[in-house]
Design an enzyme around this catalytic site. Structure first.
Site: not given
Lengths: 314, 649
Positions: B408, B452, B468
């Site tokens: 991520c 994250h 995202d």
């Protein structure tokens, strides 16, 4: 109560003590304890020096009660047969005939028991416990009443086999006679020979009455509150750090039996805590070991006081 | 029975004391320096060897020397002899050395009390359930040792049972004291400032691999309990540090501008979620909340980039109630801030730069450029993995064009670089995404493995929009969880794979128990206390009222326990009751009966002291002795009662 003989009055029993005090001077407490021990059908261990009157005490009790008396002097080369008896072949009847040993008597004085080997000691102690003797496969009962007075030297001299704790437990009481006090000793020295006096004694109690008295001891009432007290005493010896091992159940039974006899001698039909406390020094202390395994070496009275004052009456 | 505390200790008692010392010592080993643990252990071994071979205790002077050496060691270690750590260390040395000079049960009692105190210090470092269980075990052993000191020959098992019964009898008092004892604000267990170095959590910078490391940790970051609606999982973005400034490979926060009012306006038409966060200590000031909160928790502030800060680093478990709305309206940002959200180191990631610049055709809107970037990333078929290949300084280039494997942080960082190259202000937001619902107590558990990183871009008229990039390539990471998102065969954090359902089930239960422990036992503060007491009907409880209740309830519990004990005792003999009355009356005249004295002996002693009363005394004693020990008819009880009543010493 034994139905065959009338219950002896306490005056008859104290009469025995009064007569005994004429011979054994200045030791009424010890005489009373010894007599209570006999009434409770227990055996007596006297730990004391030679010459303080152990034999005389045993002999006196036997004579006053009209009982047979034998003395066994223990030595290091003694064999069980010297105590129990032996079977010898009889040529005329061509069969074995049993020659009873000195133990077949009503009052036995086992003198200096710790001089003998453990083998000889255990022959005596087994007979004491079983009240019978087995030789060559044949069991012979010992006479009734059967009362052993054993003596032991207090100091551990060379060549002795001190009784182990397990065998000490077989004696209901352990007492010490001690030196007579000044007045008693003077009376002793001024008076005539004790043995001559002994020869003149007439029995004051016949064996049937003694047996009735022994039966009566077992009828003395013991209240639940008193059993609570005995249990508390025994339990204390088991829990306190003062001793390594506490009193056995046999010791508890002995304590109760001795207290009953003591109550009978006091003319009561029930046991009071005072009776238990009175017999406690002689019944309990030889069964207690201090930490490390040694038998209590403090004076029995001090040990008993320690125990009594630690346990409140329930 | 009165324990004889001057007798020498028996061997069994010595072993009990050693066991107690060890039980108090072992849980404290992690708290003390190694040399001290070794010294203490050595002294224990020494004492055990002496007990084993029945050797006498060492000379007093040796003990004095060891004591001085230990004390000096503690002083050198901590530069003080006072304070929590030095104090515990010192007491530990004394606990060990006291074993070497304990000769009587009285000394043993000192050891047991010291062990009791040291048991408490276990709680200084850690207040979890396992520690509480260890403390309880230590308590049982120490109490059994205390029993052994007064009762030399009972075997261990009955002693332990006795200790257990005694502690059970103490439970009502413990509960009453716990609930009612007036609480003070602030933690009951103050911690020294050096206690936090081991805590894990998000850091205030991001380099490739930093979140990756965090994700391997199973530790719980915080727990959330929703009150009412629960947002869909793909909306659960728990906002943490916002990273604006890129410095070669490292992302750092921008300039922090503290504001006291919310820098945005929550959109009241979007759904609101109410929830309670229980945040584990992480030694950083961030507070986590769903994007974006509608109010600030107590003792906190916010910043222009919507970060939530506590006024002090979070060093104890913190509980706060929050409300968040999914949408909000953002005020126009200052040029300064937008400029910093466009800043890029020029010499790195050349391919990404030129790609970004190619999106920035004149006339294209920010939204179109954003869509182009998303389309590009989708087209590249990037692979989401916990084991990305090693990359050089040109992380974005290598990730987007060469390896196409990343985590991520690679997704978000590359995306933000791409957007900035296309002249769209963008920044990295770190935090946690998703979480795991514990079905046992309906709590969401957010672990470090849920850490994250995502992105925000500034769209004119719309404000900051969350994007995202991970979701474009690995939607399962957002929709489900991490385990579903990584390719098969890739390593996973502990217990997140399938096939361990029973273990996960057990872990859920354990978490639920822990959560209840934290909320209700450790988190029992004045507020919770007041709420609880009001719930059970106490109106505005203050400390006076609580103390009164405390005393009243403890007294009641004591009465109940005493009554239970009396109930189990055999009823007192009525004759004994009269006798005790008689004895009490005489005790007032200084003629108390010794508690071991029989009636006959006592009567004789009394008769000697009070000759005038002798016949009366002996009659009472005889009646009592006959009733209690003899076979006297119980009707005599009435006579005894009369005589006792009439007796005047």
């Amino acid at each position: 109560m034994a139905p065959s003989a009338a219950a002896p009055s306490s005056t008859a029993l104290t009469g025995v003590l009064a007569a005994a005090e004429q011979i054994i001077l200045g030791k009424p407490q010890q005489l009373r304890l010894a007599f209570a021990c006999l009434l409770a059908r227990g055996h007596l261990l006297i730990e004391d020096l030679p010459g303080v009157g152990k034999t005389t005490l045993a002999h006196t009790l036997a004579r006053l009660l009209g009982l047979d008396f034998q003395r066994i002097q223990f030595t290091s080369d003694m064999l069980p047969a010297d105590i129990l008896g032996i079977s010898i072949f009889d040529r005329e009847r061509s069969s074995f005939r049993f020659h009873p040993g000195p133990i077949f008597t009503q009052v036995v004085l086992a003198d200096e028991i710790n001089r003998a080997t453990p083998k000889a000691q255990s022959a005596l102690l087994e007979a004491m416990e079983e009240r019978q003797v087995t030789v060559d496969g044949e069991t012979r009962p010992l006479p009734e009443p059967f009362f052993v007075i054993a003596t032991q030297n207090p100091t551990h001299q060379i060549g002795t086999f001190p009784l182990p704790e397990s065998q000490l437990d077989r004696f209901l009481m352990r007492i010490a006679l001690g030196y007579p006090d000044r007045d008693a000793e003077r009376a002793l020295l001024e008076g005539c020979d004790r043995r001559a006096l002994l020869a003149d004694i007439q029995p004051v109690l016949d064996p049937a009455i003694l047996a009735a008295a022994q039966a009566q001891v077992r009828q003395i009432h013991v209240a639940p509150a008193l059993i609570d007290y005995v249990q508390a005493l025994v339990a204390h010896t088991r829990h306190a750090a003062t001793w390594q091992h506490g009193l056995s159940p046999r010791a508890g039974l002995g304590l109760l039996a001795a207290a009953r006899a003591w109550a009978l001698l006091a003319g009561r039909d029930h046991v009071l805590p005072e009776d238990v406390q009175a017999v406690l020094p002689t019944v309990a202390t030889h069964r207690l070991q201090v930490p490390g395994g040694a038998i209590e070496s403090r004076a029995p009275e001090d040990v008993a006081r320690l125990l009594i004052e630690a346990v409140p009456l329930p | 029975m009165k324990p004889d505390t001057t007798q020498p200790l028996t061997l069994a008692q010595t072993w009990w004391l050693l066991t107690t010392g060890l039980a108090a010592f072992v849980p404290l080993v992690p708290q003390v320096p190694i040399w001290l643990a070794a010294l203490t252990a050595a002294v224990f071994v020494w004492r055990a060897a002496l007990a084993w071979w029945r050797q006498p205790l060492p000379n007093r002077w040796i003990l004095v020397l060891v004591t001085l050496a230990g004390t000096a060691g503690v002083f050198l270690q901590y530069r003080t002899l006072f304070g929590q750590r030095a104090g515990v260390a010192l007491l530990l040395i004394f606990l060990a050395l006291k074993q070497l000079e304990a000769r009587t049960p009285r000394d043993g009692i000192a050891i047991v009390f010291l062990a009791y105190f040291l048991t408490l210090t276990q709680f200084f470092e850690d207040q979890s359930i396992p520690i509480a269980a260890t403390m309880l075990a230590t308590l049982v052993v120490a109490t059994a040792a205390l029993a052994a000191l007064t009762d030399a020959r009972t075997s261990p098992l009955p002693l332990l049972r006795r200790a257990g019964v005694m502690l059970l009898q103490a439970v009502p008092f413990m509960l009453i004291l716990f609930v009612l004892f007036p609480r003070v604000n602030g933690p009951l267990w103050g911690l020294p400032t050096d206690a936090y170095s081991g805590l894990t959590g998000l850091s205030d910078s991001m380099t490739p691999g930093s979140i990756n490391n965090l994700i391997q940790s199973d530790a719980i970051a915080f727990r959330v309990k929703f009150d009412g609606d629960v947002p869909p999982r793909n909306q659960m973005y728990w906002r943490g540090p916002v990273l604006t400034q890129l410095d070669e490979r490292t992302w750092r926060p921008g300039k922090m501008i503290r504001v006291s009012a919310l820098p945005y306006t929550p959109d009241t038409s979007s759904p609101a979620y109410r929830y309670t966060v229980t945040l584990e200590p992480h030694n950083k000031p961030w507070l986590f909340a769903l994007e974006l909160p509608t109010h600030l928790p107590p003792d906190s502030f916010t910043t222009t980039d919507f970060q939530l800060y506590a006024k002090k680093p979070v060093r104890e478990r913190r509980r706060y109630e929050m409300e968040s709305r999914i949408r909000s309206r953002h005020d126009p940002e200052t040029l300064n801030q937008l400029a910093s959200a466009l800043n890029l180191p020029q010499q790195l990631n050349a391919r990404t730069h030129s790609l970004g610049q190619s999106f920035a055709t004149p006339g294209s809107s920010d939204r179109q450029r954003l869509q182009q970037a998303i389309d590009f990333m989708r087209k590249q078929q990037l692979i989401y993995t916990l084991q990305p290949p090693l990359m050089s300084a040109n992380v974005a280039d290598e990730f987007l064009f060469d390896h196409k494997r990343g985590f991520c942080e690679h997704f978000s960082a590359s995306f933000v670089i791409l957007m900035r190259a296309a002249s769209v202000p963008a920044r990295v937001v770190t935090g946690y995404q998703g979480g795991e619902l514990n079905p046992v107590d309906n709590t969401w558990v957010i672990r470090q493995s849920d850490a994250h990183a995502w992105a925000e871009v500034w769209i004119e008229q719309q404000g900051w929009v969350r994007v995202d990039p991970t979701a474009t390539s690995a939607p399962a990471r957002i929709e489900q969880n991490l385990a579903a998102a990584v390719p098969a065969g890739d390593p996973l954090p502990f217990l997140s794979g399938a096939g361990l359902d029973w273990l996960r089930e057990m872990r859920f239960r354990w978490w639920a128990v822990n959560n209840a422990w934290n909320q209700w036992i450790l988190g029992y503060d004045p507020k919770l206390q007041r709420e609880l007491l009001e719930k059970i009907g106490m109106q505005s409880p203050d400390w006076r009222q609580m103390t009164a209740w405390l005393a009243g309830l403890c007294g009641t519990a004591l009465l109940i326990l005493t009554a239970a004990m009396l109930w189990r005792r055999p009823p007192t003999d009525p004759a004994l009751r009269q006798w005790q009355r008689f004895c009490r009356r005489l005790a007032r005249h200084g003629l108390a009966r010794h508690n071991w004295e029989g009636p006959d002996d006592y009567a004789q002693r009394l008769a000697a002291a009070l000759p005038a009363k002798a016949p009366e005394i002996s009659r009472i004693a005889d009646l009592y002795a006959g009733l209690r020990y003899g076979r006297l008819d119980p009707v005599a009880l009435e006579a005894l009662r009369r005589h006792v009543a009439a007796f005047k010493p």
